[in-house]
Design a protein around this motif. Sequence first.
Motif, PDB file in Angstrom:
ATOM      1  N   ILE A 237      -7.853  -1.627  10.436  1.00 30.99           N
ATOM      2  CA  ILE A 237      -7.784  -0.234   8.595  1.00 30.99           C
ATOM      3  C   ILE A 237      -8.203  -0.993   7.725  1.00 30.99           C
ATOM      4  O   ILE A 237      -9.504  -1.065   7.176  1.00 30.99           O
ATOM      5  N   GLY A 238      -7.660  -2.675   7.981  1.00 29.23           N
ATOM      6  CA  GLY A 238      -8.201  -3.475   6.618  1.00 29.23           C
ATOM      7  C   GLY A 238      -7.496  -3.179   5.669  1.00 29.23           C
ATOM      8  O   GLY A 238      -7.899  -3.126   4.007  1.00 29.23           O
ATOM      9  N   LEU A 239      -5.747  -2.896   5.721  1.00 27.70           N
ATOM     10  CA  LEU A 239      -5.619  -2.788   4.100  1.00 27.70           C
ATOM     11  C   LEU A 239      -4.990  -4.111   3.988  1.00 27.70           C
ATOM     12  O   LEU A 239      -4.411  -4.708   5.284  1.00 27.70           O
ATOM     13  N   SER A 240      -4.733  -4.147   2.763  1.00 30.98           N
ATOM     14  CA  SER A 240      -3.423  -5.221   2.401  1.00 30.98           C
ATOM     15  C   SER A 240      -2.457  -5.278   2.243  1.00 30.98           C
ATOM     16  O   SER A 240      -2.019  -4.542   2.523  1.00 30.98           O
ATOM     17  N   THR A 241      -1.234  -5.865   1.993  1.00 28.96           N
ATOM     18  CA  THR A 241       0.023  -6.472   2.533  1.00 28.96           C
ATOM     19  C   THR A 241       0.119  -5.094   1.196  1.00 28.96           C
ATOM     20  O   THR A 241       1.540  -5.071   1.203  1.00 28.96           O
ATOM     21  N   GLU A 242      -0.177  -5.511   0.524  1.00 29.21           N
ATOM     22  CA  GLU A 242       0.480  -4.530  -1.239  1.00 29.21           C
ATOM     23  C   GLU A 242       0.440  -2.786  -1.217  1.00 29.21           C
ATOM     24  O   GLU A 242       0.688  -1.952  -1.593  1.00 29.21           O
ATOM     25  N   THR A 243      -0.162  -2.645  -0.396  1.00 27.24           N
ATOM     26  CA  THR A 243      -0.805  -1.475   0.145  1.00 27.24           C
ATOM     27  C   THR A 243       0.307  -0.668   0.643  1.00 27.24           C
ATOM     28  O   THR A 243       0.575  -1.195   1.715  1.00 27.24           O
ATOM     29  N   PRO A 244       1.211   0.384   0.530  1.00 26.30           N
ATOM     30  CA  PRO A 244       2.328   1.065   0.762  1.00 26.30           C
ATOM     31  C   PRO A 244       2.270   1.507   2.089  1.00 26.30           C
ATOM     32  O   PRO A 244       0.900   2.474   2.622  1.00 26.30           O
TER      33      PRO A 244
END
Length: 464
Positions: free
Chosen positions: A110-117
Motif C-alpha cells: 500500500i505504501g504506508l509508513s511505519t507510523e501509520t496506524p
Amino acid sequence: MRKFLPKTLTSQTIWVLLIGLSVSHFLSMVIYSGDRTESLSMLGGRNMAQRIASVSHVIIETPSEWRGRIVAALNEPTFRVSISPESTLVNQPDEGEQLALLKRFLRFKIGLSTETPMSVQLFEKPHDGGLLGQFNPNQWMHMRMMNQMHGISAHQSLRVSFTLPDGNWLNFATDIPESNLFWSATSVMSLISMSVAVIVLSIWVVRRLTVPLRSFAHAARQLGKDVKAEPMLETGPLEVQEAAKAFNEMQGRLQRLIENRTQMLAAISHDLRTPITLMRLRSELVEDETDRQKMLETLDDMEHMISLTLEFAKQESENEERRNVDIAALVESICDDMEDTGKDISLERGEQILYECALVGMKRVVNNLISNAIKYGDCARVSIGANDNEIEIVITDKGPGIPEDQLEKVLQPFYRCEASRNRNTGGVGLGLSIAQSIIEAHGGELILSNRTEGGLEAKVLLPR
C-alpha cells in the motif's frame, strides 16, 4: 474375546497387513492434509493481502466525495470494505509471526509508513460469526482437528484496518479460502481402495505361501498312516523346497529303517526253523518218553513263536490293497463264527458302516482282540458305533485286567505280563502288537483301559 480373533495364518497375516497399512495410510493423510492446509492458508492470506492492497490504492487515490460509491461498489458477500471514523478492530498485543508478515507485506504494497496506524487480525470462522454462514458439523470437526494438530485454522477470516490521509479508517473483512475437508470423498475412496488392494493381494500371497504348509500337514498325516506314502512335491519357494526335501529324506530313512528291521527279524526267524527241525529229529532218539515229550512241547512253543514273529514281520512289510468294507458286518461275522464254537460273545449290532480298509488286516485286529477277551476274561462284549469323524469298536471282558503300569507296555512286541511264555498261560506277546500296527497303519489308535467294575476294555478308533 480370543474366540473372535483370527486363528489361521492367512487371516492373521491379512489383519496385520490391513491394520498396519491402514494406520500408516491414515497418518500420512493427516500429515499431508495438515501441510497442505497450512500452505493454502499462507497462500490464501497473501492473495487476500494483495487484493486489499490493490483496492486500498484505488480508494486512497480517489477523492473523498467518491469514496463512498467506490466502497459500495467493491463490497461483496466475501469481501467487505467500509470507511469509518474509528477502527473496527481492537489492537492485539501479540500479533504472531503470520500477522507480522502480513502487516509488513500490506504496508509495503500500500505504501504506508511505519507510523501509520494499522491493525491486522485473523479470526477463525466461528469466532467471527461467519461471512459465509455457519459451518456444517463436518467442516467444524475438520477445522478443530487441524487447529489442534497443526496450530492453524482450517478456515480463517482476515481483517485489516488502517488510517487514510484524511484521518478516517479504511476497514476490510475477507475470508481466506479453505482447503478440502480431511474426510472428503477422495480420501475415503483412497482408504477403501488401499484396504481392498491389501486384502486381495494378501489373500493371493498368503494363500500361495500357506499351500506348502497344508501339504506338509497332509504329508505328515499320510506318513503316520503309511510310511510308504508318496513323497512330497519339492516345489515352491526355496525354503519350502528345502523343507520338503528334508521331509522326504526323513521318510526315506524311516522306510529303510523299518525294512532293515523287518528283513532282519524275518531272516532270524526263518533261520531258526532249521535248528528246530534238527532238534525235533534228534528228540526222536531220546529213549525216555517223558523227556522226549517235554522237548517236543518246547520245540512246538519255539515254532509257534517263530510263526508269529514271521507273521508280525510280514504284516510290517505288506501293503494290502484297501477297499470299502462294511465294518459292522465284518465284526458281526467274526462274532457269529466264534459264538458257533460255544464262546460267550455278545454284540450290539449297529447300522451299516462303510470304511476303506485292508480287509485281511482288519479281520486280524478284531479276531485278536476278541480272542484275548475270551482267553483272559472268559467272555467278550462287543459294540460298534460311528460319527462323522471316527469309527469306534469297543471290546470288554470280565477278566482281571492289566496292571495300570503295564497298559502301554503290553502293546510293545514280545512283551507279556506273564513272563513264562507258556502258551497255556499266554502267547509270545505279539498279538496286541500286530493289532496296533494294523490300526496305526489306518491312522487309528488302540486304547486299553481297566474298567471300574472289573475287566479290560479295548477300544479301537479309526478315522473316517
